[in-house]
Design an enzyme around this catalytic site. Structure first.
Site, PDB file in Angstrom:
ATOM      1  N   ASP A 172      -2.458  50.857  16.023  1.00  0.00           N
ATOM      2  CA  ASP A 172      -1.653  49.969  16.861  1.00  0.00           C
ATOM      3  C   ASP A 172      -0.882  50.859  17.845  1.00  0.00           C
ATOM      4  O   ASP A 172      -0.333  51.898  17.462  1.00  0.00           O
ATOM      5  CB  ASP A 172      -0.700  49.193  15.935  1.00  0.00           C
ATOM      6  CG  ASP A 172       0.215  48.246  16.680  1.00  0.00           C
ATOM      7  OD1 ASP A 172       0.033  47.029  16.539  1.00  0.00           O
ATOM      8  OD2 ASP A 172       1.130  48.725  17.395  1.00  0.00           O
ATOM      9  N   ASN A 199       4.722  47.404  28.887  1.00  0.00           N
ATOM     10  CA  ASN A 199       4.609  46.157  29.674  1.00  0.00           C
ATOM     11  C   ASN A 199       5.916  45.884  30.423  1.00  0.00           C
ATOM     12  O   ASN A 199       5.906  45.545  31.615  1.00  0.00           O
ATOM     13  CB  ASN A 199       4.322  44.978  28.746  1.00  0.00           C
ATOM     14  CG  ASN A 199       2.832  44.827  28.455  1.00  0.00           C
ATOM     15  OD1 ASN A 199       2.003  45.213  29.267  1.00  0.00           O
ATOM     16  ND2 ASN A 199       2.519  44.274  27.303  1.00  0.00           N
ATOM     17  N   ASP A 246      -2.475  46.550  30.759  1.00  0.00           N
ATOM     18  CA  ASP A 246      -3.936  46.329  30.702  1.00  0.00           C
ATOM     19  C   ASP A 246      -4.693  47.633  30.966  1.00  0.00           C
ATOM     20  O   ASP A 246      -5.708  47.920  30.318  1.00  0.00           O
ATOM     21  CB  ASP A 246      -4.357  45.277  31.739  1.00  0.00           C
ATOM     22  CG  ASP A 246      -3.963  43.874  31.296  1.00  0.00           C
ATOM     23  OD1 ASP A 246      -3.453  43.743  30.168  1.00  0.00           O
ATOM     24  OD2 ASP A 246      -4.159  42.924  32.078  1.00  0.00           O
ATOM     25  N   GLU A 288      -2.805  44.749  20.860  1.00  0.00           N
ATOM     26  CA  GLU A 288      -2.918  46.207  21.040  1.00  0.00           C
ATOM     27  C   GLU A 288      -3.187  46.852  19.691  1.00  0.00           C
ATOM     28  O   GLU A 288      -2.753  47.954  19.418  1.00  0.00           O
ATOM     29  CB  GLU A 288      -1.684  46.805  21.733  1.00  0.00           C
ATOM     30  CG  GLU A 288      -0.390  46.067  21.497  1.00  0.00           C
ATOM     31  CD  GLU A 288       0.247  46.355  20.145  1.00  0.00           C
ATOM     32  OE1 GLU A 288       0.017  45.538  19.228  1.00  0.00           O
ATOM     33  OE2 GLU A 288       0.946  47.381  20.019  1.00  0.00           O
TER      34      GLU A 288
HETATM   35  P1  GH3 Z   1       5.257  48.926  17.828  1.00  0.00           P
HETATM   36  O1  GH3 Z   1       5.340  50.364  18.149  1.00  0.00           O
HETATM   37  O2  GH3 Z   1       6.110  48.544  16.690  1.00  0.00           O
HETATM   38  O3  GH3 Z   1       3.856  48.483  17.643  1.00  0.00           O
HETATM   39  O4  GH3 Z   1       5.826  48.183  19.081  1.00  0.00           O
HETATM   40  P2  GH3 Z   1       5.069  47.331  20.124  1.00  0.00           P
HETATM   41  O5  GH3 Z   1       5.963  47.115  21.269  1.00  0.00           O
HETATM   42  O6  GH3 Z   1       3.751  47.958  20.434  1.00  0.00           O
HETATM   43  O7  GH3 Z   1       4.742  46.050  19.291  1.00  0.00           O
HETATM   44  P3  GH3 Z   1       4.804  44.536  19.599  1.00  0.00           P
HETATM   45  O8  GH3 Z   1       3.870  43.858  18.639  1.00  0.00           O
HETATM   46  O9  GH3 Z   1       6.215  44.085  19.558  1.00  0.00           O
HETATM   47  O10 GH3 Z   1       4.235  44.380  21.042  1.00  0.00           O
HETATM   48  C1  GH3 Z   1       2.893  44.214  21.340  1.00  0.00           C
HETATM   49  C2  GH3 Z   1       2.843  43.806  22.789  1.00  0.00           C
HETATM   50  O11 GH3 Z   1       1.486  43.845  23.267  1.00  0.00           O
HETATM   51  C3  GH3 Z   1       3.319  42.409  23.053  1.00  0.00           C
HETATM   52  C4  GH3 Z   1       2.311  41.783  23.974  1.00  0.00           C
HETATM   53  O12 GH3 Z   1       2.893  41.256  25.126  1.00  0.00           O
HETATM   54  C5  GH3 Z   1       1.430  42.942  24.368  1.00  0.00           C
HETATM   55  N1  GH3 Z   1       0.052  42.567  24.602  1.00  0.00           N
HETATM   56  C6  GH3 Z   1      -0.784  41.973  23.757  1.00  0.00           C
HETATM   57  N2  GH3 Z   1      -1.983  41.786  24.356  1.00  0.00           N
HETATM   58  C7  GH3 Z   1      -1.888  42.286  25.621  1.00  0.00           C
HETATM   59  C8  GH3 Z   1      -2.792  42.395  26.727  1.00  0.00           C
HETATM   60  O13 GH3 Z   1      -3.933  42.008  26.668  1.00  0.00           O
HETATM   61  N3  GH3 Z   1      -2.322  42.993  27.861  1.00  0.00           N
HETATM   62  C9  GH3 Z   1      -1.037  43.442  27.939  1.00  0.00           C
HETATM   63  N4  GH3 Z   1      -0.644  44.020  29.069  1.00  0.00           N
HETATM   64  N5  GH3 Z   1      -0.178  43.349  26.926  1.00  0.00           N
HETATM   65  C10 GH3 Z   1      -0.587  42.774  25.787  1.00  0.00           C
HETATM   66 MG    MG Z   2       2.367  48.108  18.933  1.00  0.00          MG
HETATM   67 MG    MG Z   3       0.905  45.151  17.463  1.00  0.00          MG
END
Ligand code: GH3
Ligand code: MG
Ligand code: MG
Length: 392
Positions: A262, A270, A279, A305
């Site tokens: 992850d 983002n 992306d 992710e």
């Molecule tokens: P951690 O280190 O604990 O994993 O923190 P994190 O910020 O990576 O974890 P969190 O699950 O809070 O955030 C995941 C983010 O990924 C939230 C969501 O908006 C973003 N995300 C999910 N799918 C996509 C995508 O296809 N494109 C983009 N740009 N962002 C995405």
């Molecule tokens: Mg994450």
């Molecule tokens: Mg995640």
């Protein structure tokens, strides 16, 4: 069956002579009587009768000739119709074989089996084009692939091809909705009849439709199993692949490992640089996975992710090395976004499949728990599922 054969002619002749002998006297009298009437009445009965008999015989002979010519023409038409029906049967069989072909290999088998029957021994070839590459689907006779490709390119106007020895093959381009998919080429010696041209262009049209069908089927299949952003498998496809691999490993007793990772603080990427940058990071992760992992390893985008990697024939220590290599690669390759290097790191959990284990959810659950431990341990690190695996 003829009523009178050639052998019976002699018999007939004998009968005619006998009949003449029998009736010659009454006939002579009849003729003398007719002559008397003619002389007394001033009519020319005898010459008139002779002329009438002559005309009648001539008419009968002509009619017989006409009937015979009609019978010959009907015979030829029947033979032609039988040949056309057989040809149509071959074309239908070709169409049916192509209808069951959803990939190029099966189209190639169908072409190799059925196309020679349509060209009736004439040297011929079928070349298919995908992107800029040309591949043979069928080559009948002693023709070089170089010649086939040059002739096919020439037929589609890609080159001003000069054909080998000026064979001047008759070409039937396979084009669907303006998309050139290939060319059928046939030797011009002996010259093709109009009908042969019709059959071959129908065969080319069938092939073209089949090639397009296979292309669309492939694209639909790809879209249904692959994530477009990262190029990884999607979750549904990955779970069915993992399921199959578990069964294979159960049978073969070969080891199997699973990695789940992850991206760290991805939400911040983002939030700071925008979702387009997020992306781009995800796409870069997909590229690094393809560069670092074997093609036989399953690469899956499990969620936003979060990614899964299934490593066939790999024990935990090997999986750990792979995870470390990918972790270091991500860390060492920040993504360039608007002149800024965006750092990318990820946390990894991994687990080994125990012999005989078939529960996909339980295995993914173990890798997920290990991944959360990696997050708790400060992120950007690799954690095995338990102590025993850590020592493996
Ligand atoms: P951690 O280190 O604990 O994993 O923190 P994190 O910020 O990576 O974890 P969190 O699950 O809070 O955030 C995941 C983010 O990924 C939230 C969501 O908006 C973003 N995300 C999910 N799918 C996509 C995508 O296809 N494109 C983009 N740009 N962002 C995405
Ligand atoms: Mg994450
Ligand atoms: Mg995640």
């Amino acid at each position: 069956m003829r009523l009178i054969s050639r052998n019976d002619l002699f018999l007939l002749l004998g009968l005619a002579v006998a009949l003449f002998a029998i009736v010659s006297r009454p006939l002579g009298r009849l003729l003398a009587y007719a002559q008397d009437i003619g002389e007394s009445s001033g009519l020319q009965l005898l010459p008139g009768l002779v002329i009438l008999a002559g005309v009648f015989i001539f008419h009968q002979v002509r009619k017989r000739h006409e009937v015979r010519a009609g019978a010959l023409a009907s015979d030829a038409a029947a033979r032609e119709a039988t040949a056309r029906a057989a040809e149509m049967g071959r074309l239908v069989a070709f169409g049916q074989a192509l209808g069951q072909s959803l990939d190029r290999d099966s189209i190639r088998s169908a072409a190799a089996k059925h196309f020679p029957l349509l060209t009736e021994g004439r040297p011929a070839w079928v070349m298919a084009r995908s992107k800029q590459h040309w591949r043979p689907l069928a080559v009948i006779g002693n023709i070089s692939l170089g010649h086939c490709e040059r002739a096919a390119r020439g037929a589609l106007g890609e080159t001003n091809a000069v054909l080998d020895g000026d064979r001047g093959d008759v070409c039937f381009p396979m084009i669907v909705a303006g998309d050139p998919l290939g060319v059928v080429g046939v030797s011009p010696d002996p010259p093709l009849t109009e009908h042969e041209r019709v059959v071959l262009s129908a065969a080319a049209a069938l092939l073209a439709a089949s090639l397009k069908n296979a292309e669309l089927f492939q694209a639909v299949h790809e879209n249904s199993v692959r994530d477009a952003l990262t190029g990884c498998s999607n979750r549904t496809h990955a779970i069915s692949v993992i399921d199959g691999e578990l069964r294979r490993s159960h049978r073969s007793k070969l080891p199997l490992s699973l990695i789940m990772f992850d991206l760290d603080h991805f939400k911040q990427i983002n939030d700071r640089f925008g979702h387009l940058c997020g992306d781009a990071v995800l796409a870069a992760v997909g590229q690094h996975m393809r560069a670092v992992l074997r093609s036989s390893d399953l690469k899956c985008r499990y969620g936003g992710e979060e990614f899964l990697i299934l490593l066939p024939d790999t024990i935990t220590s090997g999986a750990r090395r792979v995870a470390e290599l990918l972790r270091r690669t991500l860390e060492a390759n920040p993504v360039r976004w608007n002149e800024i290097d965006v750092p990318v790191t990820a946390s990894f959990g991994l687990t080994a499949v125990t012999p005989g284990e078939l529960d996909v959810t339980a295995i993914i659950g173990r890798a997920d728990t290990a991944l959360y431990r990696a997050k708790e341990n400060g992120r950007n690190c690799v954690c095995p599922a338990d102590e025993q695996e850590a020592l493996a």
